[in-house]
Design a protein around this motif. Structure first.
Motif, PDB file in Angstrom:
ATOM      1  N   ALA A  76       0.877  -1.086  -0.195  1.00 32.31           N
ATOM      2  CA  ALA A  76      -0.117   0.024  -0.026  1.00 32.31           C
ATOM      3  C   ALA A  76       0.841   1.244   0.159  1.00 32.31           C
ATOM      4  O   ALA A  76       0.479   2.276  -0.837  1.00 32.31           O
ATOM      5  CB  ALA A  76      -0.897  -0.114   1.312  1.00 32.31           C
ATOM      6  N   VAL A  77       1.923   1.105   0.634  1.00 36.00           N
ATOM      7  CA  VAL A  77       3.070   2.542   0.717  1.00 36.00           C
ATOM      8  C   VAL A  77       3.533   2.637  -0.636  1.00 36.00           C
ATOM      9  O   VAL A  77       3.488   3.541  -1.110  1.00 36.00           O
ATOM     10  CB  VAL A  77       3.967   2.147   1.917  1.00 36.00           C
ATOM     11  CG1 VAL A  77       5.214   3.225   1.717  1.00 36.00           C
ATOM     12  CG2 VAL A  77       3.368   2.209   3.245  1.00 36.00           C
ATOM     13  N   LEU A  78       3.895   1.515  -1.116  1.00 40.87           N
ATOM     14  CA  LEU A  78       4.473   1.677  -2.469  1.00 40.87           C
ATOM     15  C   LEU A  78       3.555   2.293  -3.645  1.00 40.87           C
ATOM     16  O   LEU A  78       3.936   3.105  -4.274  1.00 40.87           O
ATOM     17  CB  LEU A  78       4.901   0.217  -2.966  1.00 40.87           C
ATOM     18  CG  LEU A  78       6.293  -0.163  -2.614  1.00 40.87           C
ATOM     19  CD1 LEU A  78       6.432  -1.561  -2.724  1.00 40.87           C
ATOM     20  CD2 LEU A  78       7.540   0.797  -2.812  1.00 40.87           C
ATOM     21  N   GLY A  82       3.713   5.983  -5.252  1.00 45.60           N
ATOM     22  CA  GLY A  82       3.801   5.815  -6.708  1.00 45.60           C
ATOM     23  C   GLY A  82       2.740   6.956  -7.397  1.00 45.60           C
ATOM     24  O   GLY A  82       3.032   7.678  -8.227  1.00 45.60           O
ATOM     25  N   LEU A  83       1.523   6.846  -6.685  1.00 43.60           N
ATOM     26  CA  LEU A  83       0.571   7.511  -7.276  1.00 43.60           C
ATOM     27  C   LEU A  83       0.616   9.204  -6.985  1.00 43.60           C
ATOM     28  O   LEU A  83       0.543   9.783  -7.955  1.00 43.60           O
ATOM     29  CB  LEU A  83      -0.817   7.062  -6.633  1.00 43.60           C
ATOM     30  CG  LEU A  83      -1.436   5.661  -7.217  1.00 43.60           C
ATOM     31  CD1 LEU A  83      -2.457   5.327  -6.402  1.00 43.60           C
ATOM     32  CD2 LEU A  83      -1.564   5.679  -8.797  1.00 43.60           C
ATOM     33  N   ALA A  84       1.318   9.316  -5.786  1.00 43.24           N
ATOM     34  CA  ALA A  84       1.481  10.998  -5.294  1.00 43.24           C
ATOM     35  C   ALA A  84       2.699  11.424  -6.295  1.00 43.24           C
ATOM     36  O   ALA A  84       2.388  12.430  -6.901  1.00 43.24           O
ATOM     37  CB  ALA A  84       2.050  10.729  -3.940  1.00 43.24           C
ATOM     38  N   LEU A  85       3.633  10.773  -6.702  1.00 42.20           N
ATOM     39  CA  LEU A  85       4.690  10.994  -7.622  1.00 42.20           C
ATOM     40  C   LEU A  85       4.356  11.097  -8.979  1.00 42.20           C
ATOM     41  O   LEU A  85       4.602  11.986  -9.645  1.00 42.20           O
ATOM     42  CB  LEU A  85       5.772  10.097  -7.496  1.00 42.20           C
ATOM     43  CG  LEU A  85       6.729   9.899  -6.448  1.00 42.20           C
ATOM     44  CD1 LEU A  85       7.721   8.821  -6.499  1.00 42.20           C
ATOM     45  CD2 LEU A  85       7.354  11.265  -6.010  1.00 42.20           C
ATOM     46  N   ILE A  94       7.494   6.056 -13.302  1.00 41.70           N
ATOM     47  CA  ILE A  94       7.345   5.622 -11.919  1.00 41.70           C
ATOM     48  C   ILE A  94       7.005   4.137 -11.986  1.00 41.70           C
ATOM     49  O   ILE A  94       6.015   3.760 -12.714  1.00 41.70           O
ATOM     50  CB  ILE A  94       6.102   6.491 -11.276  1.00 41.70           C
ATOM     51  CG1 ILE A  94       6.446   7.885 -11.365  1.00 41.70           C
ATOM     52  CG2 ILE A  94       5.922   5.754  -9.950  1.00 41.70           C
ATOM     53  CD1 ILE A  94       7.668   8.388 -10.561  1.00 41.70           C
ATOM     54  N   VAL A  95       7.966   3.402 -11.206  1.00 40.63           N
ATOM     55  CA  VAL A  95       7.562   2.021 -11.148  1.00 40.63           C
ATOM     56  C   VAL A  95       6.877   1.339  -9.897  1.00 40.63           C
ATOM     57  O   VAL A  95       6.846   0.405  -9.707  1.00 40.63           O
ATOM     58  CB  VAL A  95       8.917   1.218 -11.558  1.00 40.63           C
ATOM     59  CG1 VAL A  95       9.895   1.361 -10.278  1.00 40.63           C
ATOM     60  CG2 VAL A  95       8.611  -0.159 -11.533  1.00 40.63           C
ATOM     61  N   LEU A  96       6.859   2.301  -8.916  1.00 41.75           N
ATOM     62  CA  LEU A  96       6.260   1.868  -7.344  1.00 41.75           C
ATOM     63  C   LEU A  96       5.086   1.487  -7.481  1.00 41.75           C
ATOM     64  O   LEU A  96       4.869   0.272  -6.858  1.00 41.75           O
ATOM     65  CB  LEU A  96       6.320   3.174  -6.607  1.00 41.75           C
ATOM     66  CG  LEU A  96       7.732   3.855  -6.596  1.00 41.75           C
ATOM     67  CD1 LEU A  96       7.588   4.914  -5.341  1.00 41.75           C
ATOM     68  CD2 LEU A  96       8.891   2.829  -5.921  1.00 41.75           C
ATOM     69  N   VAL A  97       4.047   1.898  -8.318  1.00 39.10           N
ATOM     70  CA  VAL A  97       2.957   1.031  -8.168  1.00 39.10           C
ATOM     71  C   VAL A  97       2.834  -0.280  -8.730  1.00 39.10           C
ATOM     72  O   VAL A  97       2.277  -1.126  -8.324  1.00 39.10           O
ATOM     73  CB  VAL A  97       1.741   1.968  -9.142  1.00 39.10           C
ATOM     74  CG1 VAL A  97       0.390   1.203  -9.323  1.00 39.10           C
ATOM     75  CG2 VAL A  97       1.730   3.302  -8.574  1.00 39.10           C
ATOM     76  N   HIS A  98       3.503  -0.464  -9.860  1.00 38.68           N
ATOM     77  CA  HIS A  98       3.682  -1.825 -10.373  1.00 38.68           C
ATOM     78  C   HIS A  98       4.511  -2.753  -9.422  1.00 38.68           C
ATOM     79  O   HIS A  98       3.923  -3.847  -9.162  1.00 38.68           O
ATOM     80  CB  HIS A  98       4.668  -1.777 -11.437  1.00 38.68           C
ATOM     81  CG  HIS A  98       4.095  -1.066 -12.713  1.00 38.68           C
ATOM     82  ND1 HIS A  98       4.108   0.381 -12.736  1.00 38.68           N
ATOM     83  CD2 HIS A  98       3.273  -1.079 -13.773  1.00 38.68           C
ATOM     84  CE1 HIS A  98       3.487   0.909 -13.753  1.00 38.68           C
ATOM     85  NE2 HIS A  98       3.376   0.030 -14.562  1.00 38.68           N
ATOM     86  N   LEU A  99       5.299  -2.140  -8.436  1.00 37.76           N
ATOM     87  CA  LEU A  99       6.127  -2.862  -7.463  1.00 37.76           C
ATOM     88  C   LEU A  99       5.128  -3.315  -6.281  1.00 37.76           C
ATOM     89  O   LEU A  99       5.215  -4.416  -5.877  1.00 37.76           O
ATOM     90  CB  LEU A  99       7.365  -2.471  -7.210  1.00 37.76           C
ATOM     91  CG  LEU A  99       8.619  -2.205  -8.298  1.00 37.76           C
ATOM     92  CD1 LEU A  99       9.597  -1.426  -7.256  1.00 37.76           C
ATOM     93  CD2 LEU A  99       8.909  -3.429  -8.589  1.00 37.76           C
ATOM     94  N   LEU A 103       4.418  -7.110  -5.393  1.00 38.09           N
ATOM     95  CA  LEU A 103       4.651  -7.525  -3.940  1.00 38.09           C
ATOM     96  C   LEU A 103       3.572  -8.564  -3.464  1.00 38.09           C
ATOM     97  O   LEU A 103       3.766  -9.494  -2.808  1.00 38.09           O
ATOM     98  CB  LEU A 103       4.811  -6.546  -3.120  1.00 38.09           C
ATOM     99  CG  LEU A 103       5.430  -6.527  -1.611  1.00 38.09           C
ATOM    100  CD1 LEU A 103       6.705  -7.081  -1.675  1.00 38.09           C
ATOM    101  CD2 LEU A 103       5.248  -5.203  -0.810  1.00 38.09           C
ATOM    102  N   VAL A 104       2.489  -8.187  -3.784  1.00 38.69           N
ATOM    103  CA  VAL A 104       1.219  -9.038  -3.315  1.00 38.69           C
ATOM    104  C   VAL A 104       1.182 -10.490  -4.185  1.00 38.69           C
ATOM    105  O   VAL A 104       1.228 -11.444  -3.732  1.00 38.69           O
ATOM    106  CB  VAL A 104      -0.303  -8.297  -3.471  1.00 38.69           C
ATOM    107  CG1 VAL A 104      -1.448  -9.342  -3.204  1.00 38.69           C
ATOM    108  CG2 VAL A 104      -0.235  -7.089  -2.539  1.00 38.69           C
TER     109      VAL A 104
END
Length: 206
Positions: A76-78, A82-85, A94-99, A103-104
């Motif tokens: 959830a933090v990632l 990611g969405l905020a960035l 931005i790759v954080l949403v994908h990561l 993760l799940v």
């Protein structure tokens, strides 16, 4: 479980590769620094798979609820960061949403038998480019609404990052981690470690 220096080295390489991809002023001699554009995502996805498998040891000691809660919070933090960035107009991919999604997926996959993990990894290797090609040639599979196109972009038709592609590396990370664990579902013998590392090197090179 003690820390593994080899995993920490791969983490360091992934971080350095990320910084090079974002801030290097040029492609370097022979465009060698440009390789960071193609190395960073596979390494992060691989590490998520490794971490998901190694995290099962904590699941045994802390209980399944604590393990799932920790994983979901990190995911959830990632996604949130990611969405905020993305909303802030960051001038990088931005790759954080994908990561976060991966993760799940990796957490669920780490609970599966080794054969299932291998089949999912190979299937993703085949299906991911086929889905991308289909969208490019015939248009969206899930419809043309904004949410459907966003979902397709996240999963298989994004310009730079796709969760389906990342599953290949996460599955490989899970198999590599199992080859290290004594008493795991994959024999930790020398031949298994050599074959796992060899397969990993070939996939990353590809």
């Amino acid at each position: 479980m003690s820390r593994r220096p080899d995993v920490d080295v791969v983490r360091a390489v992934a971080l350095v590769s990320m910084y090079v991809a974002h801030v290097a002023p040029s492609s370097g001699p022979g465009n060698v620094l440009h390789l960071s554009e193609y190395l960073t995502m596979p390494l992060f996805a691989l590490l998520i798979g490794v971490g998901a498998q190694l995290g099962l040891r904590r699941r045994i000691s802390r209980g399944p609820f604590a393990w799932w809660r920790s994983m979901l919070v990190r995911a959830a933090v990632l996604v949130a960061v990611g969405l905020a960035l993305e909303k802030a107009g960051a001038q990088v991919m931005i790759v954080l949403v994908h990561l976060g999604v991966l993760l799940v997926v990796a957490g669920l996959l780490s609970l599966a038998p080794t054969v299932v993990v291998a089949v999912v990894g190979v299937a993703a290797l085949v299906i991911a480019p086929a889905l991308t090609a289909h969208v490019l040639e015939h248009g969206p599979l899930l419809g043309t609404s904004s949410w459907a196109m966003e979902l397709e972009g996240l999963l298989w038709s994004g310009y730079a990052y796709r969760v389906t592609t990342m599953i290949v590396y996460a599955a490989l990370g899970i198999l590599l981690a199992r080859s290290w664990l004594t008493g795991g579902r994959l024999s930790p013998g020398r031949s298994v470690r050599v074959s796992a590392w060899g397969t990993g090197a070939l996939v990353l090179a590809a």
